[in-house]
Motif scaffolding. Sequence first.
Motif, PDB file in Angstrom:
ATOM      1  N   ILE A 200       0.830  -1.214   0.000  1.00 58.48           N
ATOM      2  CA  ILE A 200       0.000   0.000   0.000  1.00 58.48           C
ATOM      3  C   ILE A 200       0.860   1.258   0.000  1.00 58.48           C
ATOM      4  O   ILE A 200       0.534   2.254  -0.656  1.00 58.48           O
ATOM      5  N   VAL A 201       1.966   1.237   0.717  1.00 60.72           N
ATOM      6  CA  VAL A 201       2.850   2.403   0.798  1.00 60.72           C
ATOM      7  C   VAL A 201       3.737   2.513  -0.440  1.00 60.72           C
ATOM      8  O   VAL A 201       3.922   3.609  -1.001  1.00 60.72           O
ATOM      9  N   GLU A 202       4.289   1.399  -0.867  1.00 63.77           N
ATOM     10  CA  GLU A 202       5.209   1.423  -2.014  1.00 63.77           C
ATOM     11  C   GLU A 202       4.470   1.529  -3.347  1.00 63.77           C
ATOM     12  O   GLU A 202       5.070   1.886  -4.362  1.00 63.77           O
ATOM     13  N   GLY A 203       3.193   1.180  -3.364  1.00 65.46           N
ATOM     14  CA  GLY A 203       2.420   1.205  -4.601  1.00 65.46           C
ATOM     15  C   GLY A 203       2.554  -0.070  -5.402  1.00 65.46           C
ATOM     16  O   GLY A 203       2.151  -0.133  -6.563  1.00 65.46           O
ATOM     17  N   GLY A 204       3.109  -1.109  -4.794  1.00 65.28           N
ATOM     18  CA  GLY A 204       3.292  -2.388  -5.471  1.00 65.28           C
ATOM     19  C   GLY A 204       4.485  -3.110  -4.894  1.00 65.28           C
ATOM     20  O   GLY A 204       4.866  -2.879  -3.741  1.00 65.28           O
ATOM     21  N   THR A 205       5.095  -3.978  -5.702  1.00 65.76           N
ATOM     22  CA  THR A 205       6.265  -4.702  -5.232  1.00 65.76           C
ATOM     23  C   THR A 205       7.482  -3.779  -5.208  1.00 65.76           C
ATOM     24  O   THR A 205       7.529  -2.768  -5.903  1.00 65.76           O
ATOM     25  N   THR A 206       8.457  -4.151  -4.396  1.00 62.57           N
ATOM     26  CA  THR A 206       9.665  -3.333  -4.274  1.00 62.57           C
ATOM     27  C   THR A 206      10.836  -4.226  -3.898  1.00 62.57           C
ATOM     28  O   THR A 206      10.646  -5.299  -3.321  1.00 62.57           O
ATOM     29  N   ARG A 207      12.027  -3.779  -4.229  1.00 57.93           N
ATOM     30  CA  ARG A 207      13.231  -4.499  -3.815  1.00 57.93           C
ATOM     31  C   ARG A 207      13.938  -3.812  -2.654  1.00 57.93           C
ATOM     32  O   ARG A 207      14.808  -4.399  -2.015  1.00 57.93           O
ATOM     33  N   THR A 208      13.562  -2.557  -2.400  1.00 57.95           N
ATOM     34  CA  THR A 208      14.309  -1.768  -1.415  1.00 57.95           C
ATOM     35  C   THR A 208      13.509  -1.374  -0.179  1.00 57.95           C
ATOM     36  O   THR A 208      14.095  -1.120   0.870  1.00 57.95           O
ATOM     37  N   TYR A 209      12.185  -1.261  -0.286  1.00 59.38           N
ATOM     38  CA  TYR A 209      11.314  -0.908   0.838  1.00 59.38           C
ATOM     39  C   TYR A 209      11.663   0.462   1.430  1.00 59.38           C
ATOM     40  O   TYR A 209      11.433   0.721   2.612  1.00 59.38           O
ATOM     41  N   THR A 210      12.207   1.344   0.590  1.00 60.43           N
ATOM     42  CA  THR A 210      12.677   2.635   1.111  1.00 60.43           C
ATOM     43  C   THR A 210      11.543   3.540   1.577  1.00 60.43           C
ATOM     44  O   THR A 210      11.693   4.258   2.573  1.00 60.43           O
ATOM     45  N   ASN A 211      10.422   3.533   0.868  1.00 57.40           N
ATOM     46  CA  ASN A 211       9.319   4.416   1.273  1.00 57.40           C
ATOM     47  C   ASN A 211       8.749   4.036   2.627  1.00 57.40           C
ATOM     48  O   ASN A 211       8.584   4.879   3.506  1.00 57.40           O
ATOM     49  N   ILE A 212       8.451   2.756   2.799  1.00 57.34           N
ATOM     50  CA  ILE A 212       7.826   2.355   4.064  1.00 57.34           C
ATOM     51  C   ILE A 212       8.831   2.375   5.214  1.00 57.34           C
ATOM     52  O   ILE A 212       8.485   2.746   6.342  1.00 57.34           O
ATOM     53  N   LYS A 213      10.088   2.031   4.936  1.00 57.84           N
ATOM     54  CA  LYS A 213      11.072   2.072   6.021  1.00 57.84           C
ATOM     55  C   LYS A 213      11.349   3.507   6.464  1.00 57.84           C
ATOM     56  O   LYS A 213      11.519   3.782   7.665  1.00 57.84           O
ATOM     57  N   SER A 214      11.383   4.417   5.520  1.00 60.24           N
ATOM     58  CA  SER A 214      11.593   5.821   5.910  1.00 60.24           C
ATOM     59  C   SER A 214      10.375   6.369   6.636  1.00 60.24           C
ATOM     60  O   SER A 214      10.502   7.247   7.498  1.00 60.24           O
ATOM     61  N   MET A 215       9.184   5.845   6.323  1.00 64.63           N
ATOM     62  CA  MET A 215       7.967   6.269   7.024  1.00 64.63           C
ATOM     63  C   MET A 215       8.035   5.959   8.512  1.00 64.63           C
ATOM     64  O   MET A 215       7.438   6.660   9.323  1.00 64.63           O
ATOM     65  N   CYS A 216       8.741   4.897   8.855  1.00 65.12           N
ATOM     66  CA  CYS A 216       8.883   4.540  10.273  1.00 65.12           C
ATOM     67  C   CYS A 216       9.465   5.705  11.066  1.00 65.12           C
ATOM     68  O   CYS A 216       9.216   5.842  12.279  1.00 65.12           O
ATOM     69  N   HIS A 217      10.244   6.560  10.401  1.00 65.66           N
ATOM     70  CA  HIS A 217      10.911   7.685  11.070  1.00 65.66           C
ATOM     71  C   HIS A 217      10.307   9.035  10.689  1.00 65.66           C
ATOM     72  O   HIS A 217      10.216   9.941  11.514  1.00 65.66           O
ATOM     73  N   LYS A 218       9.872   9.157   9.425  1.00 64.48           N
ATOM     74  CA  LYS A 218       9.367  10.449   8.945  1.00 64.48           C
ATOM     75  C   LYS A 218       7.880  10.672   9.226  1.00 64.48           C
ATOM     76  O   LYS A 218       7.454  11.813   9.445  1.00 64.48           O
ATOM     77  N   ALA A 219       7.113   9.588   9.189  1.00 62.08           N
ATOM     78  CA  ALA A 219       5.666   9.722   9.420  1.00 62.08           C
ATOM     79  C   ALA A 219       5.163   8.526  10.220  1.00 62.08           C
ATOM     80  O   ALA A 219       4.272   7.791   9.787  1.00 62.08           O
ATOM     81  N   PRO A 220       5.726   8.311  11.409  1.00 64.47           N
ATOM     82  CA  PRO A 220       5.351   7.117  12.181  1.00 64.47           C
ATOM     83  C   PRO A 220       3.877   7.071  12.546  1.00 64.47           C
ATOM     84  O   PRO A 220       3.281   6.003  12.599  1.00 64.47           O
ATOM     85  N   GLN A 221       3.278   8.258  12.773  1.00 63.75           N
ATOM     86  CA  GLN A 221       1.863   8.273  13.154  1.00 63.75           C
ATOM     87  C   GLN A 221       0.978   7.806  11.999  1.00 63.75           C
ATOM     88  O   GLN A 221      -0.045   7.140  12.226  1.00 63.75           O
ATOM     89  N   VAL A 222       1.354   8.134  10.785  1.00 63.85           N
ATOM     90  CA  VAL A 222       0.592   7.685   9.617  1.00 63.85           C
ATOM     91  C   VAL A 222       0.734   6.175   9.453  1.00 63.85           C
ATOM     92  O   VAL A 222      -0.251   5.463   9.224  1.00 63.85           O
ATOM     93  N   LEU A 223       1.942   5.672   9.586  1.00 61.63           N
ATOM     94  CA  LEU A 223       2.174   4.242   9.435  1.00 61.63           C
ATOM     95  C   LEU A 223       1.462   3.458  10.530  1.00 61.63           C
ATOM     96  O   LEU A 223       0.855   2.408  10.263  1.00 61.63           O
ATOM     97  N   ARG A 224       1.504   3.960  11.750  1.00 58.98           N
ATOM     98  CA  ARG A 224       0.799   3.270  12.844  1.00 58.98           C
ATOM     99  C   ARG A 224      -0.704   3.232  12.584  1.00 58.98           C
ATOM    100  O   ARG A 224      -1.361   2.217  12.840  1.00 58.98           O
ATOM    101  N   ALA A 225      -1.247   4.330  12.091  1.00 59.27           N
ATOM    102  CA  ALA A 225      -2.682   4.364  11.787  1.00 59.27           C
ATOM    103  C   ALA A 225      -3.029   3.363  10.693  1.00 59.27           C
ATOM    104  O   ALA A 225      -4.054   2.665  10.765  1.00 59.27           O
ATOM    105  N   LEU A 226      -2.186   3.291   9.675  1.00 59.40           N
ATOM    106  CA  LEU A 226      -2.416   2.336   8.591  1.00 59.40           C
ATOM    107  C   LEU A 226      -2.341   0.903   9.116  1.00 59.40           C
ATOM    108  O   LEU A 226      -3.214   0.073   8.826  1.00 59.40           O
ATOM    109  N   LEU A 227      -1.306   0.592   9.890  1.00 64.93           N
ATOM    110  CA  LEU A 227      -1.145  -0.752  10.425  1.00 64.93           C
ATOM    111  C   LEU A 227      -2.297  -1.127  11.359  1.00 64.93           C
ATOM    112  O   LEU A 227      -2.767  -2.274  11.351  1.00 64.93           O
ATOM    113  N   SER A 228      -2.776  -0.181  12.138  1.00 58.56           N
ATOM    114  CA  SER A 228      -3.905  -0.456  13.039  1.00 58.56           C
ATOM    115  C   SER A 228      -5.169  -0.761  12.247  1.00 58.56           C
ATOM    116  O   SER A 228      -5.941  -1.670  12.596  1.00 58.56           O
TER     117      SER A 228
END
Length: 407
Positions: A200-228
């Motif tokens: 959902i975050v990357e928009g499809g498959t990925t080899r690097t996971y850079t968008n979602i991994k950076s979200m853990c630090h840049k937008a943790p509240q958004v990622l937590r809401a999505l995961l919940s």
Amino acid sequence: MNSASPSSACSCLTWRASSIVPVQLGFNHSTNYKSSPRRLQIACSSSTSSSDPLLVKAAKGEPVSRPPAWMMRQAGRYMAVYRKLAEKYPSFRERSETTDLIVEISLQPWEAFHPDGVIIFSDILTPLPAFGVPFDIEEVRGPVIQSPIRSEEGLKALHPIELEKLKFVGDSLRILHHEVEGRAAVLGFVGAPWTIATYIVEGGTTRTYTNIKSMCHKAPQVLRALLSHLTKAISDYIVFQVESGAHCIQIFDSWGGQLPPDMWDRWSKPYIEEIVNTVKNKCPETPLVLYINGNGGLLERMKGTGVDVIGLDWTVDMEDGRKRLGSGISVQGNVDPAYLFSPLPALTDEIQRVVRCAGPRGHILNLGHGVLVGTPEEAVAHFFEVARSLEFSTPQGHVVEEPKLVV
């Protein structure tokens, strides 16, 4: 649950070589499931049953005469009958979202090989449109989500899961439950919140996971809401599958192994734990299996989620995995899928080794990953023939000083 203790990880069993017979490959395409079986109403069971399929008994750590066996990606492109069907119905979404096709494809390996588990032909992304995330599957790119969610604005598209939009899943499970009639376990499955979130975050498959991994630090509240949100939707979806006829559910945290262990503890484990707690409250007798690709560094953490079975990938030594996990939990796996390209005697030896080291209780024989494209059907047939020929020759729970396999 009483599973094999680490000290008894390699147990004595016998192999009835004479019981291996040729298996008829193929599928009867004339079957029509539209007029199927009466509609089954299945509630989550709250008590154990002596009539549980062999796979369910093994998942619960109960005594079994041999290890039950099934394969991840059991139905699919390695089978000629599937490829023929895919030519007629080239859209994966159509094949995986049409009841008749789901049932036919799910039963293809059952008809050919008679595994102990029949898993529904579906995808971990199948429920996404039911809670507000449309997706497409393109021939080259695979799954594509046109509007990735990376902000609070994106979260507004989400809504509670609408299970009526997944009626084809429920209907298919009911039919499968009727078709196998207790001769095998019907398996449902879901993706874990972290893994679904990567798409959902990357928009499809990925080899690097850079968008979602950076979200853990840049937008943790958004990622937590999505995961919940995903946690609630996936929990409801599991219960829906169980009530529709699934005996057992596998949770795929396919990309959980892409996280460092401490990050997995923060961004995946708590949400899986919440799913397990919710499902166990509603369906306490339904075994839950957790599989992570590349899980060698996470085994002990996986056990802490509360699932009943840990799926080991092929890079983990079965005996070592048993020692690390200890008693009280079942294991699944973990033959290297590449062994299915080896000479059949080598495949036989590896199956026997894995079963010896897994021990006589709490083991579901499987591959350490999904069946590979191009796998010979004869090798898959042999895998299940060998599994059916195995027999535990010592009392359940008996400690054997020297492992012995009688051939």
